[in-house]
Design a protein around this motif. Sequence first.
Motif, mmCIF file in Angstrom:
data_model
loop_
_atom_site.group_PDB
_atom_site.id
_atom_site.type_symbol
_atom_site.label_atom_id
_atom_site.label_comp_id
_atom_site.label_asym_id
_atom_site.label_seq_id
_atom_site.Cartn_x
_atom_site.Cartn_y
_atom_site.Cartn_z
ATOM 1 N N LEU A 664 0.833 -1.207 0.000
ATOM 2 C CA LEU A 664 0.000 0.000 0.000
ATOM 3 C C LEU A 664 0.868 1.257 0.000
ATOM 4 N N LYS A 665 1.957 1.202 0.727
ATOM 5 C CA LYS A 665 2.865 2.344 0.764
ATOM 6 C C LYS A 665 3.481 2.576 -0.607
ATOM 7 N N ASP A 666 3.865 1.475 -1.285
ATOM 8 C CA ASP A 666 4.432 1.602 -2.630
ATOM 9 C C ASP A 666 3.413 2.176 -3.614
ATOM 10 N N MET A 667 2.134 1.860 -3.396
ATOM 11 C CA MET A 667 1.081 2.354 -4.297
ATOM 12 C C MET A 667 0.599 3.751 -3.917
ATOM 13 N N GLN A 668 1.302 4.374 -2.937
ATOM 14 C CA GLN A 668 1.006 5.742 -2.491
ATOM 15 C C GLN A 668 -0.405 5.874 -1.920
ATOM 16 N N CYS A 669 -0.807 4.872 -1.142
ATOM 17 C CA CYS A 669 -2.082 4.964 -0.413
ATOM 18 C C CYS A 669 -1.939 6.056 0.640
ATOM 19 N N ASP A 670 -2.897 6.954 0.697
ATOM 20 C CA ASP A 670 -2.786 8.136 1.559
ATOM 21 C C ASP A 670 -2.818 7.791 3.043
ATOM 22 N N GLU A 671 -3.767 6.937 3.435
ATOM 23 C CA GLU A 671 -3.894 6.592 4.853
ATOM 24 C C GLU A 671 -4.209 5.111 4.987
ATOM 25 N N MET A 672 -3.869 4.556 6.167
ATOM 26 C CA MET A 672 -4.144 3.144 6.448
ATOM 27 C C MET A 672 -4.629 3.002 7.873
ATOM 28 N N GLN A 673 -5.426 1.946 8.090
ATOM 29 C CA GLN A 673 -5.826 1.596 9.448
ATOM 30 C C GLN A 673 -6.007 0.087 9.515
ATOM 31 N N GLY A 674 -5.743 -0.469 10.673
ATOM 32 C CA GLY A 674 -5.848 -1.906 10.854
ATOM 33 C C GLY A 674 -5.100 -2.336 12.103
ATOM 34 N N PHE A 675 -5.280 -3.601 12.460
ATOM 35 C CA PHE A 675 -4.694 -4.096 13.707
ATOM 36 C C PHE A 675 -3.165 -4.070 13.680
ATOM 37 N N LEU A 676 -2.562 -4.145 12.492
ATOM 38 C CA LEU A 676 -1.105 -4.069 12.426
ATOM 39 C C LEU A 676 -0.606 -2.727 12.954
ATOM 40 N N LEU A 677 -1.343 -1.678 12.644
ATOM 41 C CA LEU A 677 -0.909 -0.326 12.984
ATOM 42 C C LEU A 677 -1.473 0.147 14.322
ATOM 43 N N GLY A 678 -2.691 -0.203 14.610
ATOM 44 C CA GLY A 678 -3.279 0.239 15.861
ATOM 45 C C GLY A 678 -4.699 -0.251 16.019
ATOM 46 N N ARG A 679 -4.961 -0.869 17.174
ATOM 47 C CA ARG A 679 -6.307 -1.343 17.475
ATOM 48 C C ARG A 679 -7.169 -0.197 18.001
ATOM 49 N N PRO A 680 -8.501 -0.384 18.016
ATOM 50 C CA PRO A 680 -9.360 0.647 18.615
ATOM 51 C C PRO A 680 -8.953 0.918 20.057
ATOM 52 N N LEU A 681 -8.913 2.191 20.438
ATOM 53 C CA LEU A 681 -8.445 2.611 21.757
ATOM 54 C C LEU A 681 -9.514 3.411 22.464
ATOM 55 N N THR A 682 -9.447 3.406 23.795
ATOM 56 C CA THR A 682 -10.310 4.309 24.551
ATOM 57 C C THR A 682 -9.862 5.735 24.283
ATOM 58 N N ALA A 683 -10.688 6.692 24.661
ATOM 59 C CA ALA A 683 -10.342 8.094 24.422
ATOM 60 C C ALA A 683 -9.044 8.470 25.124
ATOM 61 N N ASP A 684 -8.843 7.991 26.357
ATOM 62 C CA ASP A 684 -7.608 8.311 27.092
ATOM 63 C C ASP A 684 -6.400 7.674 26.423
ATOM 64 N N ALA A 685 -6.546 6.405 25.986
ATOM 65 C CA ALA A 685 -5.419 5.720 25.346
ATOM 66 C C ALA A 685 -5.063 6.391 24.021
ATOM 67 N N PHE A 686 -6.074 6.848 23.286
ATOM 68 C CA PHE A 686 -5.784 7.540 22.034
ATOM 69 C C PHE A 686 -5.074 8.859 22.317
ATOM 70 N N GLY A 687 -5.514 9.555 23.369
ATOM 71 C CA GLY A 687 -4.833 10.796 23.758
ATOM 72 C C GLY A 687 -3.379 10.544 24.115
ATOM 73 N N ALA A 688 -3.114 9.425 24.829
ATOM 74 C CA ALA A 688 -1.731 9.082 25.187
ATOM 75 C C ALA A 688 -0.909 8.808 23.935
ATOM 76 N N LEU A 689 -1.521 8.135 22.930
ATOM 77 C CA LEU A 689 -0.819 7.872 21.676
ATOM 78 C C LEU A 689 -0.438 9.176 20.994
ATOM 79 N N MET A 690 -1.327 10.148 21.005
ATOM 80 C CA MET A 690 -1.049 11.430 20.374
ATOM 81 C C MET A 690 0.042 12.190 21.133
ATOM 82 N N HIS A 691 0.005 12.116 22.473
ATOM 83 C CA HIS A 691 1.052 12.766 23.271
ATOM 84 C C HIS A 691 2.413 12.160 22.946
#
Length: 705
Positions: A664-691
């Motif tokens: 997907l990266k080679d094909m210049q896909c703009d964005e990706m989501q999935g369990f390889l990259l990140g599972r669904p998170l609670t609001a606090d856990a997502f905030g920690a990821l952003m921090h």
Amino acid sequence: MPSSYNPALVVLSIAVATLASYTALDLAGRIALLAGARQRRAWLAGGAAAMGVGIWSMHFIGMLAFSLPIPLGYDLKITGISLAIAFVVSYFALAVVTRRTLSRRRLFAGGVLMGFGIAGMHYTGMAAMRMEPGIQYRPALFAASLVIAIAASIAALWIAHTLRDSSLRRIIVKRIGAAAVMGLAITGMHYTGMAAADFVPGAICGAVQGANASVAAGENAQWLATTVILFTFAILLVTLLLSRFDARNTLLAGSVTTLNNQIVHLATYDTLTGLLNRSSLTERIGRAIDVSRARNRPFAILFMDLDGFKTINDSLGHAFGDEVLKAFAQQLLQCVRASDTVARLGGDEFVILAEDLASTQDAAHMADGLLARMREGIVAEGQPLQVMPSIGIALFPQDGDSVDALLKHADAAMYEAKREGRGIYRFFEARMNEAALRTLKIQRALHEGLGKSYFSLHFQPKFRGDTGEVAGAEALLRLNHPEFGELAPIDFIPIAERSGQIVQIGYWVVRETCRQIRRWQTAGLPPMKVAVNLSPRQLTQPELVATILDITKAEQVACRQLMFEITESVAMQDAPKTIATIHQFQKAGFEISIDDFGTGYSSLAYLQRFRVKQLKIDRFFTNGLDDNGHEGKAIVSAIIALAHSLEMDVVAEGVETESQYDKLKDMQCDEMQGFLLGRPLTADAFGALMHQQMRTTTGKSALLN
């Protein structure tokens, strides 16, 4: 021999002819309404008597208006024969005009016979004078009187047949005008016939000589005419009154019968489709139970619900939805045996009662045939549609021994068919009761969820394809119930969609997402774009965009921080309406994404008109990068190229392997989501990821400096 007429009696003869004609027209309408043969014959006889008296009286009064320089009288026997002829002619005329149809041939033949009959009555009446020597007739005027009699008869028959329908507008006025024309025609024939007669000078009236068997006229003419006129008017008026009274009684009786039939029909049948309703079906199933027990033969209940009907009804309108239901009902009737019962319970729920089955496989064959027939599609308002039912089957006696139990178990089997894929059938099994009970409990939990804080949001991060940084998130709804624990969306979203609860739940998701965005901003995190899914039911709400705008204003969140996802299949159900909705969102400042792209039936023309910000490639195609080799890569590459050509970003969901990520990266896909990259998170856990990402970015910047 010179002759003269009494003007007053001439006018009265015309009045009698007119009243007799109106009576004939009224009787024609009355008799045409009668269905019973006996009642019809009785009214024909009575009407002929009244009408005959009227026509004969006009003739007799006209004769009394006539005077010669000699005493005149009329033989009673011959006069009676002329009256009898009038009766026969009247009966014939009423019988002709009250027929359902009156062809030109029958009209002409009837007019000729009736004309000769009236002429026969007239000239028989004149013969009652018994003139000696006999009356001489002028050929031209005699022929003219016959022509007038025939023409008047044809016209009278046609007018009477045309005006026999009492429901015509202004029927009384039309009949009065027609009666005046007919009266003048009848009297015209009479006085033309009188003008054709020549009385030889010195002739005497033989009827005066036989006074014992005749009616003397002369100086008694005025008294005799008055008596005949009063007697005739009385008969005609009484006949009219009886006709009106009987017609109203018949109409009232008919109205009561019609109303009663309508009430019975409303109580028995569904008004929209014409199928039996719930109460009638319940009664039929009760009888089927008794018969089945006596014969020891099973029967089946096929309970069905139309898949996706609520979306059709909400998106295309209730009127179109009604047409779909009627078309489906007609198609359903073509799929059953003559002995089967088809009913509509309400909404989009239909039931077939299939009695006298040889085995349970008969019910399976019926369901298979029904589904096959429905795959051919139906036509509603000229538009072809494929409306498939999910079918649940309950058998007597093994699945229940009462009406309620059989319907309940067939309903449970139908919901199982929906859960297993829709457009299929399932036989009832005991475990389905537990599933149905669970569905009811979940529906109750959805009703209580907003007030008792059962709902929560998780956020699945979306990563940039070029840098791997967090680009945003997708809000995912969760339900945490005291009894069931945490439920996945697949367990409760379809139930919420069917029940309509998804609308209010959807607004809660938007409001809670806005509040969380504000919390992250307060915590010092950069502005974050969050995607929110829209359900089919939400898209049918006329105030959807306005309500969401009110929520964002109340929560003080910029519209650009929200993106709304619409699945491709839902977008294409009513593409023009979807385009209008997307434009409303875009005008308000929101961005739109087409979710699950590739699973529906988008055309490039519509995709271009949608003009959305983003396409999400369905996980099926993402998995295909590993499973389908070059073909899988070619499809994904084509989708990305198509989206980029239309200036849309591409998000690949379901990324679970390193090889998928690299391709997907080679094909210049703009964005990706999935369990390889990140599972669904609670609001606090997502905030920690952003921090953490902020600290990493800051550290990289410091090293570069």
